[in-house]
Design an enzyme around this catalytic site. Structure first.
Site, short mmCIF file in Angstrom:
data_model
loop_
_atom_site.label_atom_id
_atom_site.label_comp_id
_atom_site.label_asym_id
_atom_site.label_seq_id
_atom_site.Cartn_x
_atom_site.Cartn_y
_atom_site.Cartn_z
N ARG A 16 39.48 35.32 1.96
CA ARG A 16 39.79 36.36 1.02
C ARG A 16 38.53 37.38 1.26
O ARG A 16 37.92 37.37 2.37
CB ARG A 16 39.16 35.77 -0.43
CG ARG A 16 37.89 35.05 -0.50
CD ARG A 16 37.71 34.60 -1.69
NE ARG A 16 36.35 33.99 -1.85
CZ ARG A 16 35.61 33.51 -3.04
NH1 ARG A 16 36.55 33.22 -3.99
NH2 ARG A 16 34.36 33.17 -2.96
N MET A 18 36.43 40.64 2.54
CA MET A 18 36.20 41.23 3.77
C MET A 18 36.99 40.87 4.76
O MET A 18 37.70 41.51 5.50
CB MET A 18 34.70 41.71 3.90
CG MET A 18 34.54 42.74 4.76
SD MET A 18 32.80 43.40 4.82
CE MET A 18 31.92 42.01 5.35
N ASP A 37 38.63 29.02 7.33
CA ASP A 37 37.97 29.28 6.17
C ASP A 37 38.00 28.09 5.48
O ASP A 37 38.64 26.86 5.67
CB ASP A 37 38.51 30.22 5.27
CG ASP A 37 37.37 30.65 4.03
OD1 ASP A 37 36.69 30.09 3.66
OD2 ASP A 37 37.77 32.02 4.10
N ASP A 60 34.78 24.28 8.74
CA ASP A 60 33.65 24.38 8.55
C ASP A 60 32.95 24.95 9.77
O ASP A 60 32.71 24.26 10.80
CB ASP A 60 32.98 23.04 8.33
CG ASP A 60 31.47 23.09 7.96
OD1 ASP A 60 30.79 24.13 7.94
OD2 ASP A 60 30.98 21.89 7.82
N VAL A 61 32.52 26.26 9.54
CA VAL A 61 31.88 27.00 10.77
C VAL A 61 30.58 26.48 11.28
O VAL A 61 30.31 26.77 12.52
CB VAL A 61 31.69 28.50 10.51
CG1 VAL A 61 33.12 29.11 10.18
CG2 VAL A 61 31.08 28.84 9.02
N ASN A 87 32.77 36.39 10.88
CA ASN A 87 32.86 36.99 9.82
C ASN A 87 32.15 35.88 8.65
O ASN A 87 31.65 36.40 7.56
CB ASN A 87 34.19 37.46 9.28
CG ASN A 87 34.23 38.06 7.74
OD1 ASN A 87 33.63 39.13 7.43
ND2 ASN A 87 34.86 37.02 6.80
N TYR A 153 18.65 34.49 4.23
CA TYR A 153 19.61 35.53 4.68
C TYR A 153 19.03 36.49 5.64
O TYR A 153 19.85 36.73 6.39
CB TYR A 153 20.09 36.22 3.02
CG TYR A 153 21.12 37.18 3.44
CD1 TYR A 153 22.41 36.40 3.43
CD2 TYR A 153 21.17 38.44 3.53
CE1 TYR A 153 23.72 37.29 3.72
CE2 TYR A 153 22.23 39.13 3.70
CZ TYR A 153 23.69 38.59 3.69
OH TYR A 153 24.73 39.41 4.01
N LYS A 157 20.52 36.92 9.59
CA LYS A 157 21.33 38.20 9.87
C LYS A 157 20.43 38.95 10.96
O LYS A 157 21.20 39.43 11.79
CB LYS A 157 21.51 39.15 8.58
CG LYS A 157 22.28 38.61 7.61
CD LYS A 157 23.57 38.09 8.19
CE LYS A 157 24.70 37.69 7.13
NZ LYS A 157 26.03 37.45 7.72
N THR A 191 29.65 40.07 -3.94
CA THR A 191 28.77 41.01 -4.19
C THR A 191 29.02 41.86 -5.36
O THR A 191 28.29 42.66 -5.93
CB THR A 191 28.63 42.13 -3.04
OG1 THR A 191 29.99 42.90 -2.73
CG2 THR A 191 28.26 41.52 -1.80
#
Length: 243
Positions: A16, A18, A37, A60-61, A87, A153, A157, A191
């Site tokens: 879902r 982006m 996902d 599960d990434v 992503n 976060y 990043k 967001t």
């Protein structure tokens, strides 16, 4: 059209928001896409809607075994992987540093940073078989500038940005390019609650970004159009970081 024709692409967190925008556009441009996902219902719904040149895998990434499963199934279905779009990611509400739970910090790092390490690690053999490839790591504007009360976060990043550069140096000789994308405020389910008129007025372009605008950049990096770009960060933030 056909800017990524016959390329085999893996998009994590693609069920879902982006990620789904990336998936739809890549398929429209000729790619065969493996969507991963933890949101199994959303992923299967997207797979059903598109119907062709798509495979959904629950993933599960932050789990190495899950990555091995994704690579194996992707190759079995479509062949060696040409493009990986890392992503998947999570964010949490603001927390004061002195009150930040260690387990929460580690969870954000696992999903946002360790996942990128695992994805790059496990996709390289497949890309070598393909004769090269492109890894697109989705970071954030928070990988360029600090964000108040978001230490985990921001750390994750910034790490993605640095890991991208290190991997680009190592993998260039194999024809594997690695770049990072740094969105600002993009209108997604994660967001939506944060975006308001006061926030938007802070942006030079006076608007939040749309997923499709980030997708345009991801498509460029996935395609051969970006054949001389590696180890770079691509910022798409409406000018917010320029202030």
């Amino acid at each position: 059209m056909n800017r990524v024709e016959d390329k085999v692409v893996v998009v994590t967190g693609g069920a879902r928001g982006m990620g789904a925008s990336h998936v739809k556009r890549l398929i429209a441009e000729g790619a065969k896409v493996v969507v991963t996902d933890i949101l199994e219902e959303d992923g299967k719904k997207l797979e059903s809607e598109i119907g062709k040149n798509i495979l959904f895998i629950k993933h599960d990434v932050s789990n190495a075994s899950d990555w091995e499963n994704v690579i194996e199934k992707a190759e079995a279905k479509f062949g060696p992987i040409n493009v990986l779009v890392n992503n998947a990611g999570i964010d949490i509400p603001e927390i004061n540093l002195e009150e930040y739970p260690e387990e929460t910090y580690r969870k954000v790092i696992d999903v946002n940073q360790v996942s990128v390490f695992l994805g790059m690690k496990h996709v390289v053999p497949s890309m070598k078989k393909a004769g090269g490839g492109s890894i697109v790591n989705i970071s954030s504007l928070a990988g360029i500038v600090g964000v108040n009360k978001k230490v985990a976060y921001t750390a994750s990043k910034f790490a993605v940005r640095g890991m991208t550069k290190a991997a680009a140096l190592e993998l260039g000789e194999y024809g594997i390019r690695v770049n990072s994308v740094h969105p600002g405020f993009i209108r997604t389910p994660m967001t939506e609650a944060l975006i308001n008129d006061e926030l938007v007025n802070m942006f030079p372009l006076k608007k939040a970004g749309e997923p499709e605008e980030v997708t345009n950049l991801v498509l460029y990096l996935a395609s051969d159009e970006s054949s001389y770009s590696t180890g770079s960060e691509f910022v798409i933030d409406g000018g917010l970081g320029a202030q």
